[in-house]
Design a protein around this motif. Structure first.
Motif, short mmCIF file in Angstrom:
data_model
loop_
_atom_site.label_atom_id
_atom_site.label_comp_id
_atom_site.label_asym_id
_atom_site.label_seq_id
_atom_site.Cartn_x
_atom_site.Cartn_y
_atom_site.Cartn_z
N ALA A 365 0.81 -1.22 0.00
CA ALA A 365 0.00 0.00 0.00
C ALA A 365 0.85 1.27 0.00
O ALA A 365 0.35 2.35 -0.34
N HIS A 366 2.12 1.15 0.37
CA HIS A 366 2.99 2.33 0.48
C HIS A 366 4.30 2.13 -0.28
O HIS A 366 5.39 2.02 0.32
N PRO A 367 4.23 2.10 -1.61
CA PRO A 367 5.45 1.92 -2.41
C PRO A 367 6.42 3.09 -2.28
O PRO A 367 7.58 2.98 -2.70
N GLU A 368 5.95 4.21 -1.70
CA GLU A 368 6.84 5.36 -1.50
C GLU A 368 7.84 5.11 -0.37
O GLU A 368 8.79 5.87 -0.20
N HIS A 369 7.62 4.05 0.41
CA HIS A 369 8.52 3.70 1.50
C HIS A 369 9.19 2.35 1.22
O HIS A 369 8.73 1.58 0.35
N THR A 370 10.24 2.07 1.96
CA THR A 370 10.80 0.72 2.03
C THR A 370 10.33 0.11 3.34
O THR A 370 10.63 0.64 4.42
N ILE A 371 9.53 -0.95 3.25
CA ILE A 371 8.92 -1.55 4.44
C ILE A 371 9.20 -3.05 4.40
O ILE A 371 8.91 -3.72 3.39
N PHE A 372 9.75 -3.58 5.47
CA PHE A 372 10.00 -5.01 5.52
C PHE A 372 9.81 -5.53 6.94
O PHE A 372 9.85 -4.77 7.91
N CYS A 373 9.57 -6.83 7.03
CA CYS A 373 9.38 -7.48 8.33
C CYS A 373 10.75 -7.77 8.94
O CYS A 373 11.67 -8.23 8.26
#
Length: 430
Positions: A365-373
């Protein structure tokens, strides 16, 4: 073979599992590639593959009956179409609730997505709905039944979708604990303050919520735990906090309560494994329970994330162990995590310590960020994973035919005191 970016957890697991070597290192169990009905007929109750696979399920764990073959044999596309058609035909007669940790293939059909209490409140906001289909776990469906109208039916698509943490504190063990505490603290009231106030996390059975209601206690969520503990300390000398030790410890520590004043209560030992002196000097008695999803996160994972991504913002759930919460930049509920990411400046990098389905959904939902577990191994909540599109299609098409499958009903003698504990929580302002 790796999944494409943004692929659902279920799709990623299927692709990874084509390569046995990759599956062994990339997921927490090969059984994740199998549909949940492969485990529903097991000889003994089990939580199924995923984070809770090693947790022993109580003998009384609800069992899910066999699904008709038409749902077992249907393709993903057919189930998608059948769910959509049934939902459209039912209209306002049904409301579907999807927890943050639910698989994408199910949650895409939800009218509301949120944490357990948000969803129970959402159910109460739709009094016109005849049926509430709760795509979550058993205690959540119970809470929805407590807060919804008497004529509304709450349905859980798979009865085997329980919660290992909630099961770690059963009503018999808590009542036995209470009797022992009463014997230790009898006659020790101070200026009207009760010796012990019971506080149960929302992630608990209706029976435990009712226990708190009967004994002057209260319910808390991960977002209001500090306010609830403050409420309890205004009324008592100490708190008995169950079932999650980590939320209790992290919250109380942040309030300035020393660790030595927070002994653990092991229900298998006399006095929970403590001396009477330890209990008398306690402020918070922590039940020996935990979330198997959040227990997987470690300080080593945080160190690795900081080395790979300098400046990364580490956010973890307060159900994580204390060293993990201390090493993170911040901790908060699932809704806190979601809002923090939504409010961040574009280009931010987040390492998130919570359930993988939610983390992947936030990343998509937020490709503008880098998000990972934080945990590099795909290991979803075992019990959330028991809800499959096949079960959702079965429940919805049953409603179309006038049938109510898997209705969850809290008995009146439990519901009344459980609502009292919930009402006390609702009156507390964080």
């Amino acid at each position: 073979m790796e999944a494409t970016p943004g692929a659902s957890v279920a799709t990623a697991i299927r692709l990874i599992s084509r390569d046995k070597a990759a599956a062994a290192s990339s997921t927490c169990g090969p059984g994740l590639a199998s549909p949940p009905w492969a485990f529903d007929g097991a000889a003994l109750p089990q939580y199924g593959p995923g984070a809770s696979a090693a947790d022993p399920a109580p003998a009384a764990t609800p069992r899910q009956g066999a699904l008709p073959s038409e749902y077992l044999e249907a393709s993903d596309e057919e189930l998608e179409a059948r769910i959509s058609a049934a939902k459209s035909g039912l209209g306002d007669r049904v409301v579907i609730l999807g927890h943050f940790y639910q698989r994408d293939e199910v949650v895409r059909h939800a009218d509301f997505v949120g944490d357990s209490f948000q969803l129970a409140q959402a159910a109460a906001s739709r009094p016109e709905a005849e049926a509430i289909v709760f795509c979550g776990v058993h205690f959540m469906a119970e809470t929805a039944d407590l807060l919804s109208g008497p004529e509304q039916a709450v349905l859980l698509p798979n009865l085997a979708a329980g919660c290992s943490m909630a099961d770690m504190a059963d009503i018999d063990s808590v009542e036995e604990c209470w009797e022992q505490l009463e014997a230790v603290f009898r006659g020790r009231e101070t200026a009207g303050a009760a010796p012990v106030i019971p506080v149960t996390y929302m992630n608990s059975s209706a029976a435990l919520k009712a226990f708190c209601g009967r004994h002057g206690g209260i319910v808390c969520t991960s977002s209001n735990a500090a306010a609830v503990l403050a409420w309890a300390f205004e009324r008592g000398q100490r708190v008995l906090f169950f079932p999650d030790q980590h939320l209790g410890r992290n919250t109380a520590k942040a309030m300035g309560i020393p660790l030595e004043a927070m002994p653990m209560w092991n229900p298998r030992l006399p006095l929970g494994g403590n001396t009477e002196e330890q209990l008398r000097h306690s402020r918070v008695l922590l039940w020996n329970g935990f979330c198997s999803v959040h227990k997987r996160f470690t300080t080593d994972q945080i160190t690795a994330a900081r080395q790979q991504f300098p400046g990364v913002r580490v956010i973890v759930h307060p159900e994580c162990p204390m060293p993990v919460v201390d090493a993170a930049d911040e901790s908060g509920s699932t809704d806190y995590i979601r809002k923090a990411i939504e409010a961040a400046e574009p280009g931010s990098t987040f390492a998130v310590g919570t359930e993988i389905n939610m983390v992947r959904r936030l990343a998509a939902a937020h490709p503008e960020h880098t998000i990972f577990c934080l945990d590099p191994v795909i290991c979803p909540c075992s019990t959330m994973y028991r809800i499959h599109p096949g079960y959702l299609a079965w429940v919805l098409e049953g409603l179309v035919r006038g049938e109510q499958h898997n209705r969850i009903t809290v008995p009146d003698d439990v519901a009344a005191p459980a609502r009292t504990a919930l009402e006390r929580m609702l009156a507390v302002r964080p």
